[in-house]
Structure formats: structure tokens, C-alpha cells
Design a protein around this motif. Structure first.
Motif, PDB file in Angstrom:
ATOM      1  N   MET B  15       1.011  -1.605  -0.178  1.00  0.00           N
ATOM      2  CA  MET B  15       0.010   0.257  -0.346  1.00  0.00           C
ATOM      3  C   MET B  15       0.724   1.079  -0.219  1.00  0.00           C
ATOM      4  SD  MET B  15      -2.782   0.408   2.870  1.00  0.00           S
ATOM      5  CE  MET B  15      -1.796   0.174   3.875  1.00  0.00           C
ATOM      6  N   GLY B  16       0.462   2.461  -0.933  1.00  0.00           N
ATOM      7  CA  GLY B  16       1.017   3.316  -0.463  1.00  0.00           C
ATOM      8  C   GLY B  16       2.283   3.126  -2.001  1.00  0.00           C
ATOM      9  N   GLN B  17       3.017   2.323  -2.626  1.00  0.00           N
ATOM     10  CA  GLN B  17       3.454   2.395  -2.828  1.00  0.00           C
ATOM     11  C   GLN B  17       3.267   2.603  -4.757  1.00  0.00           C
ATOM     12  OE1 GLN B  17       7.202   1.133  -2.999  1.00  0.00           O
ATOM     13  NE2 GLN B  17       6.805   2.278  -1.069  1.00  0.00           N
ATOM     14  N   GLU B  18       3.959   2.938  -5.568  1.00  0.00           N
ATOM     15  CA  GLU B  18       3.844   3.339  -7.119  1.00  0.00           C
ATOM     16  C   GLU B  18       4.206   2.009  -8.333  1.00  0.00           C
ATOM     17  OE1 GLU B  18       4.966   6.551  -9.564  1.00  0.00           O
ATOM     18  OE2 GLU B  18       6.264   5.008 -10.678  1.00  0.00           O
ATOM     19  N   VAL B  19       2.384   1.334  -8.880  1.00  0.00           N
ATOM     20  CA  VAL B  19       2.532   0.347  -9.601  1.00  0.00           C
ATOM     21  C   VAL B  19       3.048   0.844 -11.537  1.00  0.00           C
ATOM     22  CG1 VAL B  19       1.751  -1.106  -8.825  1.00  0.00           C
ATOM     23  CG2 VAL B  19       0.477  -0.159  -9.189  1.00  0.00           C
ATOM     24  N   ILE B  20       3.516   0.321 -12.450  1.00  0.00           N
ATOM     25  CA  ILE B  20       2.869   0.638 -12.873  1.00  0.00           C
ATOM     26  C   ILE B  20       2.716  -0.463 -14.142  1.00  0.00           C
ATOM     27  CG2 ILE B  20       4.232   1.151 -15.898  1.00  0.00           C
ATOM     28  CD1 ILE B  20       6.227   3.068 -14.449  1.00  0.00           C
ATOM     29  N   LEU B  21       1.288  -0.253 -15.141  1.00  0.00           N
ATOM     30  CA  LEU B  21       1.159  -1.555 -15.487  1.00  0.00           C
ATOM     31  C   LEU B  21       1.484  -1.486 -16.871  1.00  0.00           C
ATOM     32  CD1 LEU B  21      -2.633  -2.331 -14.051  1.00  0.00           C
ATOM     33  CD2 LEU B  21      -0.043  -3.307 -13.078  1.00  0.00           C
ATOM     34  N   ARG B  22       1.849  -2.452 -17.775  1.00  0.00           N
ATOM     35  CA  ARG B  22       2.429  -1.916 -18.882  1.00  0.00           C
ATOM     36  C   ARG B  22       1.363  -3.142 -19.964  1.00  0.00           C
ATOM     37  NH1 ARG B  22       7.049   0.182 -18.352  1.00  0.00           N
ATOM     38  NH2 ARG B  22       7.715   0.022 -16.160  1.00  0.00           N
ATOM     39  N   CYS B  23       1.122  -2.817 -21.324  1.00  0.00           N
ATOM     40  CA  CYS B  23       0.633  -2.959 -22.546  1.00  0.00           C
ATOM     41  C   CYS B  23       0.997  -3.047 -24.093  1.00  0.00           C
ATOM     42  CB  CYS B  23      -0.546  -2.762 -22.044  1.00  0.00           C
ATOM     43  SG  CYS B  23      -2.353  -2.869 -24.072  1.00  0.00           S
ATOM     44  N   VAL B  24       0.846  -3.823 -24.739  1.00  0.00           N
ATOM     45  CA  VAL B  24       1.412  -3.669 -26.324  1.00  0.00           C
ATOM     46  C   VAL B  24      -0.089  -4.144 -26.561  1.00  0.00           C
ATOM     47  CG1 VAL B  24       2.876  -4.590 -28.141  1.00  0.00           C
ATOM     48  CG2 VAL B  24       3.629  -4.285 -25.859  1.00  0.00           C
ATOM     49  N   PRO B  25      -0.628  -2.441 -27.078  1.00  0.00           N
ATOM     50  CA  PRO B  25      -1.680  -3.281 -27.864  1.00  0.00           C
ATOM     51  C   PRO B  25      -1.540  -3.836 -29.397  1.00  0.00           C
ATOM     52  CG  PRO B  25      -1.352  -0.973 -27.253  1.00  0.00           C
ATOM     53  CD  PRO B  25       0.302  -1.468 -26.726  1.00  0.00           C
ATOM     54  N   ILE B  26      -2.288  -3.997 -30.221  1.00  0.00           N
ATOM     55  CA  ILE B  26      -2.336  -5.085 -31.575  1.00  0.00           C
ATOM     56  C   ILE B  26      -2.195  -2.772 -32.309  1.00  0.00           C
ATOM     57  CG2 ILE B  26      -3.484  -5.260 -33.749  1.00  0.00           C
ATOM     58  CD1 ILE B  26      -5.283  -6.872 -31.025  1.00  0.00           C
ATOM     59  N   SER B  27      -0.881  -3.892 -33.273  1.00  0.00           N
ATOM     60  CA  SER B  27      -0.279  -2.565 -34.205  1.00  0.00           C
ATOM     61  C   SER B  27      -0.958  -1.567 -34.810  1.00  0.00           C
ATOM     62  CB  SER B  27       1.144  -3.216 -34.793  1.00  0.00           C
ATOM     63  OG  SER B  27       0.396  -3.922 -35.496  1.00  0.00           O
ATOM     64  N   ASN B  28      -2.095  -1.956 -35.539  1.00  0.00           N
ATOM     65  CA  ASN B  28      -2.753  -1.017 -36.348  1.00  0.00           C
ATOM     66  C   ASN B  28      -3.780  -0.327 -35.915  1.00  0.00           C
ATOM     67  OD1 ASN B  28      -3.673  -3.608 -36.711  1.00  0.00           O
ATOM     68  ND2 ASN B  28      -4.641  -3.053 -38.851  1.00  0.00           N
ATOM     69  N   HIS B  29      -4.124  -0.775 -34.104  1.00  0.00           N
ATOM     70  CA  HIS B  29      -5.235  -0.421 -33.541  1.00  0.00           C
ATOM     71  C   HIS B  29      -5.078   1.058 -32.870  1.00  0.00           C
ATOM     72  CE1 HIS B  29      -7.352  -3.957 -32.382  1.00  0.00           C
ATOM     73  NE2 HIS B  29      -7.362  -3.844 -33.485  1.00  0.00           N
ATOM     74  N   LEU B  30      -6.039   1.827 -33.035  1.00  0.00           N
ATOM     75  CA  LEU B  30      -5.945   3.472 -32.471  1.00  0.00           C
ATOM     76  C   LEU B  30      -6.630   4.093 -31.087  1.00  0.00           C
ATOM     77  CD1 LEU B  30      -6.785   5.055 -36.663  1.00  0.00           C
ATOM     78  CD2 LEU B  30      -4.508   4.119 -35.911  1.00  0.00           C
ATOM     79  N   TYR B  31      -6.967   2.625 -30.884  1.00  0.00           N
ATOM     80  CA  TYR B  31      -7.899   3.192 -29.182  1.00  0.00           C
ATOM     81  C   TYR B  31      -7.413   2.692 -28.616  1.00  0.00           C
ATOM     82  CZ  TYR B  31     -10.857   6.680 -31.873  1.00  0.00           C
ATOM     83  OH  TYR B  31     -11.460   7.770 -32.247  1.00  0.00           O
ATOM     84  N   PHE B  32      -7.051   3.018 -27.300  1.00  0.00           N
ATOM     85  CA  PHE B  32      -7.090   1.604 -25.997  1.00  0.00           C
ATOM     86  C   PHE B  32      -7.633   2.100 -25.213  1.00  0.00           C
ATOM     87  CE2 PHE B  32      -3.698   1.269 -29.434  1.00  0.00           C
ATOM     88  CZ  PHE B  32      -3.035   2.478 -29.733  1.00  0.00           C
ATOM     89  N   TYR B  33      -7.523   0.982 -23.768  1.00  0.00           N
ATOM     90  CA  TYR B  33      -8.266   1.690 -23.124  1.00  0.00           C
ATOM     91  C   TYR B  33      -7.855   0.733 -21.632  1.00  0.00           C
ATOM     92  CZ  TYR B  33     -11.640   1.971 -27.182  1.00  0.00           C
ATOM     93  OH  TYR B  33     -12.142   2.033 -28.478  1.00  0.00           O
ATOM     94  N   TRP B  34      -8.046   1.207 -20.263  1.00  0.00           N
ATOM     95  CA  TRP B  34      -7.766  -0.230 -19.098  1.00  0.00           C
ATOM     96  C   TRP B  34      -9.259   0.007 -18.780  1.00  0.00           C
ATOM     97  CZ3 TRP B  34      -3.538  -2.041 -18.089  1.00  0.00           C
ATOM     98  CH2 TRP B  34      -2.572  -1.658 -18.683  1.00  0.00           C
ATOM     99  N   TYR B  35      -9.501  -1.831 -18.514  1.00  0.00           N
ATOM    100  CA  TYR B  35     -10.883  -1.917 -17.194  1.00  0.00           C
ATOM    101  C   TYR B  35     -10.611  -1.986 -16.765  1.00  0.00           C
ATOM    102  CZ  TYR B  35     -14.084  -0.790 -21.526  1.00  0.00           C
ATOM    103  OH  TYR B  35     -14.297  -0.526 -22.783  1.00  0.00           O
ATOM    104  N   ARG B  36     -10.654  -2.074 -15.562  1.00  0.00           N
ATOM    105  CA  ARG B  36     -10.151  -3.278 -14.103  1.00  0.00           C
ATOM    106  C   ARG B  36     -11.815  -3.819 -14.084  1.00  0.00           C
ATOM    107  NH1 ARG B  36     -11.009   0.290  -9.307  1.00  0.00           N
ATOM    108  NH2 ARG B  36     -12.533   0.749  -8.135  1.00  0.00           N
ATOM    109  N   GLN B  37     -11.566  -5.610 -13.074  1.00  0.00           N
ATOM    110  CA  GLN B  37     -12.253  -6.106 -12.640  1.00  0.00           C
ATOM    111  C   GLN B  37     -11.640  -6.615 -10.919  1.00  0.00           C
ATOM    112  OE1 GLN B  37     -12.874  -9.938 -14.654  1.00  0.00           O
ATOM    113  NE2 GLN B  37     -15.511  -9.835 -14.589  1.00  0.00           N
ATOM    114  N   ILE B  38     -13.089  -5.814  -9.850  1.00  0.00           N
ATOM    115  CA  ILE B  38     -12.683  -6.918  -8.923  1.00  0.00           C
ATOM    116  C   ILE B  38     -13.001  -7.308  -8.672  1.00  0.00           C
ATOM    117  CG2 ILE B  38     -13.666  -6.123  -7.012  1.00  0.00           C
ATOM    118  CD1 ILE B  38     -13.148  -2.844  -7.277  1.00  0.00           C
ATOM    119  N   LEU B  39     -12.818  -8.637  -7.969  1.00  0.00           N
ATOM    120  CA  LEU B  39     -13.465 -10.521  -7.756  1.00  0.00           C
ATOM    121  C   LEU B  39     -14.696  -9.602  -7.983  1.00  0.00           C
ATOM    122  CD1 LEU B  39     -11.837 -12.869  -7.812  1.00  0.00           C
ATOM    123  CD2 LEU B  39     -11.644 -12.926  -5.660  1.00  0.00           C
TER     124      LEU B  39
END
Lengths: 109, 119
Positions: B15-39
Motif C-alpha cells: 500500500m502506498g507504492q507506485e505501480v506501472i502496468l504495461r500493455c502492448v496493443p495490436i499494432s494497427n489499432h488506434l484506440y486504447f483502453y484500461w478496464y479493471r475487474q474487482i473479484l
């Protein structure tokens, strides 16, 4: 505000039967509606898209209907198999995809 | 078949730490999103990104969150000071078109997710 409702109770059916899942929405008139499958611990996977001027769309054993008057989409899986067991999500495009809560389908052998 | 890839698959942080989550989208896509799902809960929209800027964000996406496309392939979500309630599965997604053009061929492709556990 817009609302998307799916039956939160799991649907249990026997192998070979047809599963029917429901998606209702309010306060919105989408031009399109999408259905996704989600397995436990995995990301959603796109299945089908249906446009407002299409009453029905089929893909192999999947069939989707879209009733813009009732504001409802039905998702059918015919000849269901245990491998179809998953959570099925409907999604509407409000400038971005907004998902319903999903309905868990359990197909027993 | 092209796919969205996310790393790491599982991240445990204090708790209190910084995190970076990384993603490589599909190369010819133009729109990018982040979603989350709590259990046990629904898949919730966090943010959409187009043309190197945020196009829309939800109420969840407060000042603790930021997104970046540091180069031509990566798309990152940073949480500056994690809280216990940030524990969730985070999904990155991309689509070829989106925004006001939603319609045919705008299905979103999702990564396998990063499970973030804040302790």
C-alpha cells in the motif's frame, strides 16, 4: 443514466440444450450491441456484434437477437457443450464499451 | 493472430507504492483502453486513449491514475500511491476504431490482464 442489466444468477443447463441469456438496457438507443465471453481470470473475448437494423445475427452455434423496442438482446447457444461454460457479457458503445454484469453459464455433461 | 499482451501477469505491491502496468496493443489499432475487474464484479471502464491523449475517463480514474504511450508500441497505466481497494484484475484493450465511430469492426481486443494485489 444508462443502465445495462444481465441476469446475475448462473444459468445451469444440460449438454445439448439451448442456452438463452438476456441483456436489457435503459435510457439509451445504441446503434450496436456486442457480446463477449469471459473465462475465469481471463480477458473478455469478442463473439458477435449486432446492429440496430439487424433483428438477428448468427455465427456457428451462436445466435443473437436485438429488439430495439423492448431494449433487449437475447444470446442463444444451441447444442451447448461443457466447453461453453463461461461468463457471457453484453456490451454497449457509449463512446467506449460499457459492460453488463455478465451471466455465468454452466453446461453439465 | 495479433493479440494484446500485458505484463506482468501478477503484481503484488505494498500500500502506498507506485505501480506501472504495461500493455502492448495490436499494432494497427488506434484506440486504447484500461478496464479493471474487482473479484466477482463487473468489468469497469477506466480510461480511453486516442491520438496521444485521454479521450474519456471514468470517476474511478482519479489523480492517482495516469496513462502514457511512451513509444509507438507500449501503453502504460500508472497508479501513484496504491490503496487496498485498487486490488483487481486490470485489462488493457485496443480497437481499430472507436469513439464516435463505434460500430462494425470496433470490437475490442483484450489482453489477459494483470492481477494487482495491494497488501
Amino acid at each position: 443514466s444508462q443502465k445495462i442489466e444481465q441476469n446475475s444468477e448462473a444459468l445451469n443447463i444440460q449438454e445439448g440444450k439451448t442456452a438463452t441469456l438476456t441483456c436489457n438496457y435503459t435510457n439509451y438507443s445504441p446503434a450496436y450491441l456486442q457480446w463477449y465471453r469471459q473465462d475465469p481470470g481471463r480477458g473478455p473475448v469478442f463473439l458477435l456484434l449486432i446492429r440496430e437494423n439487424e433483428k438477428e445475427k448468427r455465427k456457428e452455434r451462436l445466435k443473437v437477437t436485438f429488439d430495439t423496442t423492448l431494449k433487449q438482446s437475447l444470446f442463444h447457444i444451441t447444442a451447448s457443450q461443457p466447453a461453453d461454460s463461461a461468463t457471457y457479457l453484453c456490451a454497449l458503445p457509449f463512446q467506449k464499451l460499457v459492460f453488463g454484469t455478465g451471466t455465468r453459464l454452466l453446461v453439465s455433461p | 493472430e495479433p493479440e494484446v499482451t500485458q505484463t506482468p501477469s501478477h503484481q503484488v505491491t505494498q500500500m502506498g507504492q507506485e505501480v506501472i502496468l504495461r500493455c502492448v496493443p495490436i499494432s494497427n489499432h488506434l484506440y486504447f483502453y484500461w478496464y479493471r475487474q474487482i473479484l466477482g464484479q463487473k468489468v469497469e471502464f477506466l480510461v480511453s486513449f486516442y491520438n496521444n491523449e485521454i479521450s474519456e475517463k471514468s470517476e474511478i480514474f482519479d489523480d492517482q491514475f495516469s496513462v502514457e504511450r511512451p513509444d509507438g508500441s507500449n501503453f502504460t497505466l500508472k497508479i501513484r500511491s496504491t490503496k487496498l481497494e485498487d486490488s483487481a484484475m486490470y485489462f488493457c484493450a485496443s480497437s481499430r476504431i472507436g469513439g464516435s465511430q463505434w460500430g462494425a469492426n470496433t470490437e475490442a481486443f483484450f489482453g489477459q490482464g494483470t492481477r494487482l494485489t495491494v497488501v
